[in-house]
Design an enzyme around this catalytic site. Structure first.
Site, PDB file in Angstrom:
ATOM      1  N   LEU A 294     -16.102   6.528  78.511  1.00 36.57           N
ATOM      2  CA  LEU A 294     -15.641   5.420  79.174  1.00 36.57           C
ATOM      3  C   LEU A 294     -16.272   5.362  80.482  1.00 36.57           C
ATOM      4  O   LEU A 294     -16.164   6.520  81.407  1.00 36.57           O
ATOM      5  CB  LEU A 294     -14.158   5.120  79.436  1.00 36.57           C
ATOM      6  CG  LEU A 294     -13.370   4.632  78.572  1.00 36.57           C
ATOM      7  CD1 LEU A 294     -11.660   4.661  78.492  1.00 36.57           C
ATOM      8  CD2 LEU A 294     -13.912   3.217  77.929  1.00 36.57           C
ATOM      9  N   ASP A 295     -16.947   4.411  81.211  1.00 35.04           N
ATOM     10  CA  ASP A 295     -17.451   4.445  82.430  1.00 35.04           C
ATOM     11  C   ASP A 295     -16.233   4.531  83.427  1.00 35.04           C
ATOM     12  O   ASP A 295     -15.275   4.355  83.338  1.00 35.04           O
ATOM     13  CB  ASP A 295     -18.214   3.081  82.511  1.00 35.04           C
ATOM     14  CG  ASP A 295     -19.300   2.686  81.917  1.00 35.04           C
ATOM     15  OD1 ASP A 295     -20.034   3.612  81.429  1.00 35.04           O
ATOM     16  OD2 ASP A 295     -19.680   1.511  81.645  1.00 35.04           O
ATOM     17  N   PRO A 296     -16.851   5.476  84.678  1.00 34.68           N
ATOM     18  CA  PRO A 296     -15.910   5.384  85.622  1.00 34.68           C
ATOM     19  C   PRO A 296     -14.976   4.142  85.945  1.00 34.68           C
ATOM     20  O   PRO A 296     -13.806   4.349  86.447  1.00 34.68           O
ATOM     21  CB  PRO A 296     -16.804   5.682  87.063  1.00 34.68           C
ATOM     22  CG  PRO A 296     -17.769   6.641  86.059  1.00 34.68           C
ATOM     23  CD  PRO A 296     -18.186   5.776  85.245  1.00 34.68           C
ATOM     24  N   LEU A 297     -15.665   2.899  85.972  1.00 30.94           N
ATOM     25  CA  LEU A 297     -15.005   1.754  86.453  1.00 30.94           C
ATOM     26  C   LEU A 297     -13.967   1.246  85.551  1.00 30.94           C
ATOM     27  O   LEU A 297     -12.958   0.776  85.655  1.00 30.94           O
ATOM     28  CB  LEU A 297     -16.260   0.554  86.502  1.00 30.94           C
ATOM     29  CG  LEU A 297     -15.374  -0.872  86.638  1.00 30.94           C
ATOM     30  CD1 LEU A 297     -15.020  -1.174  88.168  1.00 30.94           C
ATOM     31  CD2 LEU A 297     -16.451  -1.992  86.169  1.00 30.94           C
ATOM     32  N   ALA A 298     -14.222   1.646  84.232  1.00 33.38           N
ATOM     33  CA  ALA A 298     -13.359   1.307  82.911  1.00 33.38           C
ATOM     34  C   ALA A 298     -12.028   2.227  82.911  1.00 33.38           C
ATOM     35  O   ALA A 298     -12.038   3.354  83.409  1.00 33.38           O
ATOM     36  CB  ALA A 298     -14.079   1.587  81.674  1.00 33.38           C
TER      37      ALA A 298
END
Length: 297
Positions: free
Chosen positions: A44-48
């Protein structure tokens, strides 16, 4: 003095917080559980935020079977503005002042259902010559990428109030929701980037079953261990078969015992002992059973 690691096996359904990488979340969970070995099943992306299954010990042997699973996301889009990363962490690159109607947005979403080719974004963890693409992107280098086949099973519009929209997406593995958001915007004759992304389901697991690091931290070790799922939850989609002790022993010694009649061939089977213990995966081939991946004894 470092806490002593322990031979722990099981699956933790982690609710990853925003602002940290999947690997950082994995390492924090590993330290919390004092697990000797750990791995996650899909980045998962850091933002997600959202569902990130983490495998401890023997469960890591079966993590690959979760990577191929369908997933579901909740995505918030900011229409009318593009960024270099496709999300709110990037810098604005272009804007469009033409408003989009709810009907136009609905039509655009429906145009992106089914099988389609998707070009992976430069700001992604895909590797090129051993380095993730986002490292090249940060240096202003663009690497040629091959489109990949993905499938969008469903898109539901949960909220639309221009310039913001929130959608739920059910999709195949390998789908980039940032790219999907940009493609939907293009079909709506505008631009877009993600302001929030949450994975809500994968492989039959839902976000309601997950636990955040903040929830896990104050618990006792016994309470945390009780939240772990058994290793075979990762392969529940595969057919199961029970074997007698002699056949199990043969598999563990690297031998190929006779396969019982009627077993599907060339597909992994969940193997259990007569007492219900999960032994691992085996495959029937030409009348014999061959070990695919076994639990350590």
């Amino acid at each position: 003095m470092k806490p002593q690691k322990r031979p722990l096996s099981g699956v933790l359904l982690l609710d990853k917080a925003t602002g940290i990488s999947s690997n950082s979340a994995l390492q924090q969970a590993r330290r919390l559980y004092r697990a000797g070995k750990a791995g996650h099943t899909g980045v998962l992306d850091p933002l997600a935020t959202g569902l990130l299954p983490i495998c401890f010990g023997e469960a890591t042997k079966f993590a690959q079977y979760l990577l191929d699973a369908d997933k579901a996301y909740l995505a918030t889009l900011r229409l009318g503005q593009a960024t270099d990363t496709g999300d709110a962490e990037g810098s604005p690159t272009d804007s469009c002042d033409t408003p989009v109607s709810p009907n136009d947005f609905q039509v655009a979403c429906s145009q992106h259902l089914g099988e389609q080719q998707q070009l992976p974004p430069m700001y992604s963890a895909l590797k090129h010559q051993g380095k993730p693409l986002y490292q090249y992107a940060r240096q202003g280098i663009s690497i040629p990428r091959e489109p990949r086949s993905v499938r969008i099973h469903a898109i539901q519009i949960l909220r639309f109030h221009y310039p913001e929209a929130q959608i739920s997406v059910q999709c195949s593995k390998g789908t980039y929701i940032r790219t999907l958001a940009e493609d939907i915007a293009k079909s709506s004759h505008t631009l877009a980037h993600l302001t929030a992304l949450r994975r809500t389901a994968t492989a039959g697991f839902s976000i309601e079953q997950s636990h955040s690091l903040d929830q896990l931290t104050p618990l006792s070790e016994e309470q945390r261990d009780a939240l772990l799922l058994p290793c075979d939850v990762l392969v529940q989609h595969l057919p199961a078969h029970t074997l007698p002790g002699a056949a199990i022993q043969a598999l563990r010694f690297g031998q190929t015992p006779a396969a019982p009649a009627g077993l599907p061939e060339h597909t992994p089977l969940r193997i259990y002992s007569e007492s219900g213990e999960f032994i691992g995966l085996a495959s029937a081939q030409a009348g014999y059973l061959k070990a695919v991946r076994l639990m350590s004894t």
